[in-house]
Design a protein around this motif. Sequence first.
Motif, PDB file in Angstrom:
ATOM      1  N   HIS A  86       0.862  -1.177   0.000  1.00 47.48           N
ATOM      2  CA  HIS A  86       0.000   0.000   0.000  1.00 47.48           C
ATOM      3  C   HIS A  86       0.901   1.230   0.000  1.00 47.48           C
ATOM      4  O   HIS A  86       1.559   1.531   1.001  1.00 47.48           O
ATOM      5  N   PHE A  87       0.932   1.932  -1.131  1.00 52.17           N
ATOM      6  CA  PHE A  87       1.702   3.165  -1.236  1.00 52.17           C
ATOM      7  C   PHE A  87       0.846   4.333  -0.757  1.00 52.17           C
ATOM      8  O   PHE A  87      -0.290   4.514  -1.194  1.00 52.17           O
ATOM      9  N   HIS A  88       1.430   5.133   0.124  1.00 50.69           N
ATOM     10  CA  HIS A  88       0.782   6.376   0.557  1.00 50.69           C
ATOM     11  C   HIS A  88       1.477   7.527  -0.181  1.00 50.69           C
ATOM     12  O   HIS A  88       1.376   7.642  -1.385  1.00 50.69           O
ATOM     13  N   TRP A  89       2.187   8.374   0.533  1.00 50.39           N
ATOM     14  CA  TRP A  89       2.903   9.484  -0.092  1.00 50.39           C
ATOM     15  C   TRP A  89       4.078   8.921  -0.893  1.00 50.39           C
ATOM     16  O   TRP A  89       4.814   8.059  -0.423  1.00 50.39           O
ATOM     17  N   ILE A  90       4.263   9.421  -2.105  1.00 46.99           N
ATOM     18  CA  ILE A  90       5.279   8.840  -2.998  1.00 46.99           C
ATOM     19  C   ILE A  90       6.320   9.875  -3.429  1.00 46.99           C
ATOM     20  O   ILE A  90       6.988   9.710  -4.442  1.00 46.99           O
ATOM     21  N   ASN A  91       6.475  10.937  -2.647  1.00 47.60           N
ATOM     22  CA  ASN A  91       7.477  11.954  -2.976  1.00 47.60           C
ATOM     23  C   ASN A  91       8.902  11.408  -2.909  1.00 47.60           C
ATOM     24  O   ASN A  91       9.828  11.973  -3.493  1.00 47.60           O
ATOM     25  N   TRP A  92       9.108  10.290  -2.219  1.00 48.33           N
ATOM     26  CA  TRP A  92      10.431   9.681  -2.082  1.00 48.33           C
ATOM     27  C   TRP A  92      10.930   9.078  -3.397  1.00 48.33           C
ATOM     28  O   TRP A  92      12.120   8.825  -3.537  1.00 48.33           O
ATOM     29  N   THR A  98      18.229  16.117  -9.784  1.00 54.55           N
ATOM     30  CA  THR A  98      18.968  17.306 -10.214  1.00 54.55           C
ATOM     31  C   THR A  98      18.333  17.999 -11.406  1.00 54.55           C
ATOM     32  O   THR A  98      18.524  19.198 -11.609  1.00 54.55           O
ATOM     33  N   ASP A  99      17.569  17.226 -12.204  1.00 52.82           N
ATOM     34  CA  ASP A  99      16.915  17.822 -13.370  1.00 52.82           C
ATOM     35  C   ASP A  99      15.743  16.933 -13.779  1.00 52.82           C
ATOM     36  O   ASP A  99      15.551  15.841 -13.237  1.00 52.82           O
ATOM     37  N   ALA A 100      14.980  17.403 -14.742  1.00 52.07           N
ATOM     38  CA  ALA A 100      13.781  16.686 -15.170  1.00 52.07           C
ATOM     39  C   ALA A 100      14.125  15.326 -15.761  1.00 52.07           C
ATOM     40  O   ALA A 100      13.392  14.351 -15.573  1.00 52.07           O
ATOM     41  N   GLU A 101      15.228  15.241 -16.464  1.00 52.71           N
ATOM     42  CA  GLU A 101      15.612  13.959 -17.071  1.00 52.71           C
ATOM     43  C   GLU A 101      15.885  12.912 -15.994  1.00 52.71           C
ATOM     44  O   GLU A 101      15.450  11.764 -16.115  1.00 52.71           O
ATOM     45  N   GLN A 102      16.600  13.317 -14.956  1.00 52.88           N
ATOM     46  CA  GLN A 102      16.854  12.379 -13.866  1.00 52.88           C
ATOM     47  C   GLN A 102      15.548  12.006 -13.160  1.00 52.88           C
ATOM     48  O   GLN A 102      15.360  10.849 -12.757  1.00 52.88           O
ATOM     49  N   ALA A 103      14.644  12.974 -12.994  1.00 52.70           N
ATOM     50  CA  ALA A 103      13.351  12.696 -12.380  1.00 52.70           C
ATOM     51  C   ALA A 103      12.579  11.658 -13.189  1.00 52.70           C
ATOM     52  O   ALA A 103      12.001  10.713 -12.632  1.00 52.70           O
ATOM     53  N   ARG A 104      12.575  11.815 -14.523  1.00 54.15           N
ATOM     54  CA  ARG A 104      11.877  10.846 -15.380  1.00 54.15           C
ATOM     55  C   ARG A 104      12.510   9.458 -15.282  1.00 54.15           C
ATOM     56  O   ARG A 104      11.812   8.440 -15.267  1.00 54.15           O
ATOM     57  N   THR A 105      13.835   9.413 -15.204  1.00 56.27           N
ATOM     58  CA  THR A 105      14.532   8.134 -15.069  1.00 56.27           C
ATOM     59  C   THR A 105      14.127   7.439 -13.774  1.00 56.27           C
ATOM     60  O   THR A 105      13.887   6.220 -13.752  1.00 56.27           O
ATOM     61  N   PRO A 133       2.861  16.039  -4.678  1.00 55.82           N
ATOM     62  CA  PRO A 133       3.592  16.322  -3.439  1.00 55.82           C
ATOM     63  C   PRO A 133       3.764  17.817  -3.202  1.00 55.82           C
ATOM     64  O   PRO A 133       4.046  18.588  -4.126  1.00 55.82           O
ATOM     65  N   HIS A 134       3.612  18.215  -1.954  1.00 50.66           N
ATOM     66  CA  HIS A 134       3.626  19.636  -1.618  1.00 50.66           C
ATOM     67  C   HIS A 134       4.932  20.323  -2.014  1.00 50.66           C
ATOM     68  O   HIS A 134       4.936  21.491  -2.390  1.00 50.66           O
ATOM     69  N   ASP A 135       6.044  19.610  -1.903  1.00 47.19           N
ATOM     70  CA  ASP A 135       7.345  20.215  -2.178  1.00 47.19           C
ATOM     71  C   ASP A 135       7.879  19.834  -3.555  1.00 47.19           C
ATOM     72  O   ASP A 135       9.084  19.893  -3.800  1.00 47.19           O
ATOM     73  N   ALA A 136       6.996  19.452  -4.458  1.00 45.84           N
ATOM     74  CA  ALA A 136       7.431  18.968  -5.767  1.00 45.84           C
ATOM     75  C   ALA A 136       8.179  20.052  -6.542  1.00 45.84           C
ATOM     76  O   ALA A 136       7.760  21.211  -6.588  1.00 45.84           O
ATOM     77  N   THR A 137       9.279  19.635  -7.162  1.00 44.22           N
ATOM     78  CA  THR A 137      10.044  20.517  -8.039  1.00 44.22           C
ATOM     79  C   THR A 137       9.735  20.213  -9.503  1.00 44.22           C
ATOM     80  O   THR A 137       9.597  21.128 -10.325  1.00 44.22           O
ATOM     81  N   PHE A 138       9.597  18.926  -9.802  1.00 42.86           N
ATOM     82  CA  PHE A 138       9.335  18.484 -11.181  1.00 42.86           C
ATOM     83  C   PHE A 138       7.898  17.965 -11.262  1.00 42.86           C
ATOM     84  O   PHE A 138       7.627  16.774 -11.132  1.00 42.86           O
ATOM     85  N   ILE A 139       6.984  18.902 -11.448  1.00 46.21           N
ATOM     86  CA  ILE A 139       5.562  18.586 -11.339  1.00 46.21           C
ATOM     87  C   ILE A 139       5.109  17.639 -12.434  1.00 46.21           C
ATOM     88  O   ILE A 139       4.364  16.683 -12.181  1.00 46.21           O
ATOM     89  N   ALA A 217       2.725  21.388  10.009  1.00 44.82           N
ATOM     90  CA  ALA A 217       3.887  21.864   9.264  1.00 44.82           C
ATOM     91  C   ALA A 217       3.572  23.144   8.506  1.00 44.82           C
ATOM     92  O   ALA A 217       2.503  23.267   7.891  1.00 44.82           O
ATOM     93  N   LEU A 218       4.484  24.093   8.550  1.00 42.71           N
ATOM     94  CA  LEU A 218       4.293  25.381   7.885  1.00 42.71           C
ATOM     95  C   LEU A 218       4.915  25.312   6.494  1.00 42.71           C
ATOM     96  O   LEU A 218       6.134  25.173   6.339  1.00 42.71           O
ATOM     97  N   LYS A 219       4.059  25.410   5.470  1.00 45.67           N
ATOM     98  CA  LYS A 219       4.484  25.329   4.086  1.00 45.67           C
ATOM     99  C   LYS A 219       3.764  26.392   3.269  1.00 45.67           C
ATOM    100  O   LYS A 219       2.652  26.809   3.624  1.00 45.67           O
ATOM    101  N   ALA A 220       4.386  26.797   2.183  1.00 44.56           N
ATOM    102  CA  ALA A 220       3.869  27.913   1.400  1.00 44.56           C
ATOM    103  C   ALA A 220       2.471  27.661   0.862  1.00 44.56           C
ATOM    104  O   ALA A 220       1.668  28.592   0.738  1.00 44.56           O
ATOM    105  N   TYR A 221       2.143  26.394   0.525  1.00 49.29           N
ATOM    106  CA  TYR A 221       0.828  26.113  -0.060  1.00 49.29           C
ATOM    107  C   TYR A 221      -0.321  26.368   0.918  1.00 49.29           C
ATOM    108  O   TYR A 221      -1.489  26.374   0.524  1.00 49.29           O
ATOM    109  N   LYS A 222       0.005  26.583   2.179  1.00 44.37           N
ATOM    110  CA  LYS A 222      -1.043  26.814   3.168  1.00 44.37           C
ATOM    111  C   LYS A 222      -1.520  28.263   3.210  1.00 44.37           C
ATOM    112  O   LYS A 222      -2.275  28.642   4.119  1.00 44.37           O
ATOM    113  N   GLY A 223      -1.109  29.060   2.246  1.00 45.20           N
ATOM    114  CA  GLY A 223      -1.625  30.427   2.149  1.00 45.20           C
ATOM    115  C   GLY A 223      -1.295  31.278   3.353  1.00 45.20           C
ATOM    116  O   GLY A 223      -2.122  32.077   3.807  1.00 45.20           O
TER     117      GLY A 223
END
Length: 391
Positions: A86-92, A98-105, A133-139, A217-223
Amino acid sequence: MLVHLNGFRREPTSPVQEIHQALHAVGTDPAPHLLGYTAVARVNPFQALLYRGFGPSGVAVAPVLNSFDFDVLPSFHRLSASQTIHFHWINWVIGVATDAEQARTKVRGFLGRVDKFRDAGGKVVWTAHNVYPHDATFIDEELELQQGLADRADAVHLMAASTTEAMDGLLSVDPDRVVIAPHPSYVGAYEDYVSRQEARAALGIDADETVFVLFGALKAYKGLHALLDGFQELCRRDDGRAYRLLVAGHPDEDPDVQRFVDRCIVDPNVLIEPHRIPGAKAQYYLRCADAGLVTYTRSLNSGAALLYLSFGLPVLATDTPVFREALPAAHVQYVGNPADAATTEMADALASIGDQGRGTSRSDVLDSIAHLHSSRVSSGFRQDLGRLLGW
């Protein structure tokens, strides 16, 4: 022999040790179904509440502390009737790419491992916790990952049917593989014995103050800044009332969040503890408040909203289809997205929910979420999941 709590700290034998213990704790005659889950959250009791009815129904639940070790589960086919991850959060999965290509790999490598897991007889469940994910860089890559996992999952867990509307254009899910199980309440999950008066005395808050709490947790998406702007506008109004904003939670490293913390520190009407709050201490922040705040710019589900309601607090929330479906109408007020809402609109909404909170019966709020008690949610989730997984 000294006590050792399995599953709280990764050992060289993880997750094999945790799986063996989970199976034997349920009993192996007849062989139980095996459910591993990852990522593991210990600070938030959500997973413990969600799974609390599984063991008595013959499902052994085991934490997989190193998420990439999920593929060990099929090796337990002789000791268990089935093996499910059972996968929950998958930001890991993408992690710090380092870049989008590595993210896709990374995405494609992970999905390949999921395919091998399924080929070995394993079954897959995924819970859609967030839009991404809230802290996603490569959406784009995060969305590719989510869609790929949803396509491979035997069951996709949504906490509200309106999630499909909220994710329209971002995620497509086969309705025959959807399981709807709401976020359970936190009633009974946190220490709750201090009185409102004791909590206010501990924090130096007077009886006549109307108190809003932002917990977690205090994060920017919380307005954060739009909320603070609205609160400061409310305090400038000469309405003869005293207001207090109580902020408790660990800030991330986003400069915008750090600036919010700095603004709170110098505001005499704001109390802030910018640290992770131990579970035993949470009751002080929640018991002294009149209303809880989930005025986020982006959200799918909100554990914070259920936490506030579990302490008898009405909630001010951003107006979204999921919140409208998941939260009790009588005890929730809505405001426009903080990214677009005017400061005066936020101030008006705070004033209104503050008035409601001062006059709200805590028992009425608790009655409105009785159907979300963890024992009921867990039992229903176990039954619905079992129908799709053949338990």
